[in-house]
Structures are given as C-alpha cells and as structure tokens.
Scaffold this motif. Structure first.
Motif, PDB file in Angstrom:
ATOM      1  N   UNK A  75       0.831  -1.199   0.000  1.00  0.00           N
ATOM      2  CA  UNK A  75       0.000   0.000   0.000  1.00  0.00           C
ATOM      3  C   UNK A  75       0.869   1.253   0.000  1.00  0.00           C
ATOM      4  N   UNK A  76       1.985   1.208   0.706  1.00  0.00           N
ATOM      5  CA  UNK A  76       2.864   2.376   0.790  1.00  0.00           C
ATOM      6  C   UNK A  76       3.398   2.774  -0.588  1.00  0.00           C
ATOM      7  N   UNK A  77       3.574   1.801  -1.476  1.00  0.00           N
ATOM      8  CA  UNK A  77       4.102   2.103  -2.807  1.00  0.00           C
ATOM      9  C   UNK A  77       3.171   2.999  -3.618  1.00  0.00           C
ATOM     10  N   UNK A  78       1.891   3.038  -3.253  1.00  0.00           N
ATOM     11  CA  UNK A  78       0.954   3.901  -3.969  1.00  0.00           C
ATOM     12  C   UNK A  78       1.067   5.359  -3.537  1.00  0.00           C
ATOM     13  N   UNK A  79       2.020   5.644  -2.644  1.00  0.00           N
ATOM     14  CA  UNK A  79       2.205   7.018  -2.170  1.00  0.00           C
ATOM     15  C   UNK A  79       2.620   7.962  -3.306  1.00  0.00           C
ATOM     16  N   UNK A  80       3.020   7.373  -4.434  1.00  0.00           N
ATOM     17  CA  UNK A  80       3.381   8.217  -5.574  1.00  0.00           C
ATOM     18  C   UNK A  80       2.182   9.041  -6.069  1.00  0.00           C
ATOM     19  N   UNK A  81       0.961   8.656  -5.670  1.00  0.00           N
ATOM     20  CA  UNK A  81      -0.225   9.396  -6.108  1.00  0.00           C
ATOM     21  C   UNK A  81      -0.199  10.853  -5.632  1.00  0.00           C
ATOM     22  N   UNK A  82       0.278  11.075  -4.420  1.00  0.00           N
ATOM     23  CA  UNK A  82       0.356  12.447  -3.922  1.00  0.00           C
ATOM     24  C   UNK A  82       1.502  13.186  -4.613  1.00  0.00           C
ATOM     25  N   UNK A  83       2.585  12.477  -4.928  1.00  0.00           N
ATOM     26  CA  UNK A  83       3.681  13.107  -5.667  1.00  0.00           C
ATOM     27  C   UNK A  83       3.217  13.496  -7.071  1.00  0.00           C
ATOM     28  N   UNK A  84       2.355  12.664  -7.660  1.00  0.00           N
ATOM     29  CA  UNK A  84       1.829  12.987  -8.992  1.00  0.00           C
ATOM     30  C   UNK A  84       1.032  14.284  -8.975  1.00  0.00           C
ATOM     31  N   UNK A  85       0.267  14.501  -7.890  1.00  0.00           N
ATOM     32  CA  UNK A  85      -0.518  15.740  -7.788  1.00  0.00           C
ATOM     33  C   UNK A  85       0.409  16.951  -7.715  1.00  0.00           C
ATOM     34  N   UNK A  86       1.476  16.854  -6.929  1.00  0.00           N
ATOM     35  CA  UNK A  86       2.434  17.960  -6.878  1.00  0.00           C
ATOM     36  C   UNK A  86       3.028  18.225  -8.266  1.00  0.00           C
ATOM     37  N   UNK A  87       3.328  17.149  -8.995  1.00  0.00           N
ATOM     38  CA  UNK A  87       3.883  17.311 -10.335  1.00  0.00           C
ATOM     39  C   UNK A  87       2.900  18.042 -11.247  1.00  0.00           C
ATOM     40  N   UNK A  88       1.626  17.680 -11.142  1.00  0.00           N
ATOM     41  CA  UNK A  88       0.613  18.333 -11.984  1.00  0.00           C
ATOM     42  C   UNK A  88       0.405  19.785 -11.568  1.00  0.00           C
ATOM     43  N   UNK A  89       0.400  20.043 -10.267  1.00  0.00           N
ATOM     44  CA  UNK A  89       0.233  21.422  -9.806  1.00  0.00           C
ATOM     45  C   UNK A  89       1.369  22.305 -10.298  1.00  0.00           C
ATOM     46  N   UNK A  90       2.577  21.745 -10.328  1.00  0.00           N
ATOM     47  CA  UNK A  90       3.734  22.557 -10.699  1.00  0.00           C
ATOM     48  C   UNK A  90       3.886  22.721 -12.206  1.00  0.00           C
ATOM     49  N   UNK A  91       2.934  22.165 -12.989  1.00  0.00           N
ATOM     50  CA  UNK A  91       2.838  22.567 -14.382  1.00  0.00           C
ATOM     51  C   UNK A  91       2.435  24.039 -14.466  1.00  0.00           C
ATOM     52  N   UNK A  92       1.730  24.511 -13.434  1.00  0.00           N
ATOM     53  CA  UNK A  92       1.408  25.931 -13.332  1.00  0.00           C
ATOM     54  C   UNK A  92       2.631  26.632 -12.733  1.00  0.00           C
TER      55      UNK A  92
END
Length: 249
Positions: free
Chosen positions: A203-220
């Motif tokens: 389950x811990x390996x799915x923590x990349x989901x929150x990192x993905x959101x940061x990546x998408x936010x920083x497209x702005x």
C-alpha cells in the motif's frame, strides 16, 4: 491568440460552479477566468497579461476580490464530490518564493519562511485513493511536516488508511489517526527500535499518487515558483489548480 485552458464542455461545468459561489455571469467572465489561468500557467506579472484577456488591472482586481471573499477556495470545495476515501495520502512539497513575492504590508499574512533553500513556502497536500486532491494548507518552508500534521489531519475526512512518509514519523500522530478511525501507514525512521514489520509496503508504494498531484500542480509556473505576496492569494492559485484537476471528473 494565447492558448486557453477551457474547452466549451469544461467551461460550462466550471461556469455552473462559479455561479453557485455567487460569482456573477458578466459578458467578460470567461475572458477574465482564462486570464487568471493564463497567468497561473505562465507565471508572468499581472501587467504582462495579453490584451486578449482585457485590461490586466481588471483581471487582477477580480482575482484579488474573489480571493479575499474566499470564493476561489469554495470553487475547489464544490468540485470535491464523492472522493474515494479508502486511502488518503499526505505529503508536503517546498516551493521557492521569488523576490517579487516579498514586500507585503506587515499586517498581511504571507507564510514565507527561511529554510536551507532560502525564502520558501511549503504546500501540505492530501489526496484520495484516486490521486485527486481533497485538502491542502500552506506554511512557511521551514515548518516540518510533523509540526503541521496534527492540525492538518484533524481537518481531513474519515478514511480507512492514511499513508505518509518518514517525515510524519510521530507516535502522537499515529494515535490521532487511529482515533479518527483510520490505520496509519507511516514507516519509522532508521534509528527506531520498534522497526517496520507492521507497515503494509504494498500500500505504501501507492504514495506516488500524492507526488503525482504535486507534479501536476507545478505545471502551473505560478505554483512551481511563488510570486504572490499574500498567503490567501497563493492559496487561491493552488485551489484553482486543484479545481482544474477535478474538472474532468
């Protein structure tokens, strides 16, 4: 003609939310909103907005007024519909504060802190099991994740599991999460005498989901580098970006 963010389908959905938070349907509404998102995406000074979006000062005044009235935060909250709360992932990410973000009046809250990287702000984010943002807060960049975590976690909805990295290794925080009815999945630090036998590493390996959101936010680029002087305006920029992530749902 500058590239715009909204298709007709997305605009019709977004406009409905705007009207629900009492933003009036003026003839220039779409033009104004596109101007705000253009500035978020490009990271340019307000004065450099293309004339396509109208007078830069009019666009800025609309953004600032909506921010002051917390309408932009309400847009994000309106779009967070039926999140998957089986899992919640939490994390923080530091952004550099540009020199243009300095100079706010002393009585205004800025949450720009001094850290190793200089003047910074930290975004604390929670996402659901589908990797969609459900709550965030901002602090100075020097604020440790564990220091902000108790207040941040208290505002989160009920979930089955709450997953975070070693930066949240705190026994009081684990107790708080369990009292909310969730199971904490937080690895202990290397010097811990208890160890990590109880951690669900799958389950811990799915923590990349929150990192993905940061990546998408920083497209702005106005989020990847902070240009706003005031806390509320920077929060409003993040809220609009999170709302845009939710828009296709």
């Amino acid at each position: 003609m500058p590239r715009q963010m909204f298709t007709d389908e997305y605009w019709n959905k977004f406009k409905t939310i705007l009207l629900s938070v009492r933003i009036y349907d003026k003839p220039t509404l779409r033009q104004t909103v596109e101007g705000i998102f253009y500035r978020m995406r490009i990271g340019c000074p307000w004065r450099d907005l293309p004339a396509t979006f109208g007078k830069w000062n009019a666009v800025y005044k609309r953004f600032n007024a909506w921010s002051l009235q917390e309408k932009l935060m309400s847009i994000f909250q309106e779009l967070v519909v039926d999140p998957d709360l089986e899992w919640i992932f939490i994390d923080g990410s530091i952004v550099k504060a540009h020199q243009h973000s300095s100079g706010a009046a002393h009585e205004r809250e800025t949450v720009i802190g001094k850290s190793v990287a200089g003047n910074t702000t930290k975004i604390h984010m929670a996402v659901d099991a589908c990797g969609l943002p459900i709550h965030f807060s901002v602090t100075g960049g020097e604020v440790h994740d564990c220091k902000e975590a108790p207040e941040f976690v208290a505002k989160l909805p009920l979930a089955n599991y709450m997953i975070a990295d070693k930066g949240y290794d705190s026994e009081p925080l684990r107790i708080q999460i369990r009292e909310k009815g969730a199971e904490p999945i937080i690895p202990r630090k290397q010097n811990s005498t208890i160890g990590n036998d109880a951690v669900d590493w799958c389950l811990y390996k799915y923590r990349h989901l929150v990192e993905n959101v940061f990546a998408r936010l920083k497209h702005f680029r106005a989020i990847a580098t902070r240009y706003d002087k005031l806390k509320r305006n920077f929060e409003s920029v993040i809220a609009l970006a999170c709302a845009f992530i939710w828009l296709p749902m």
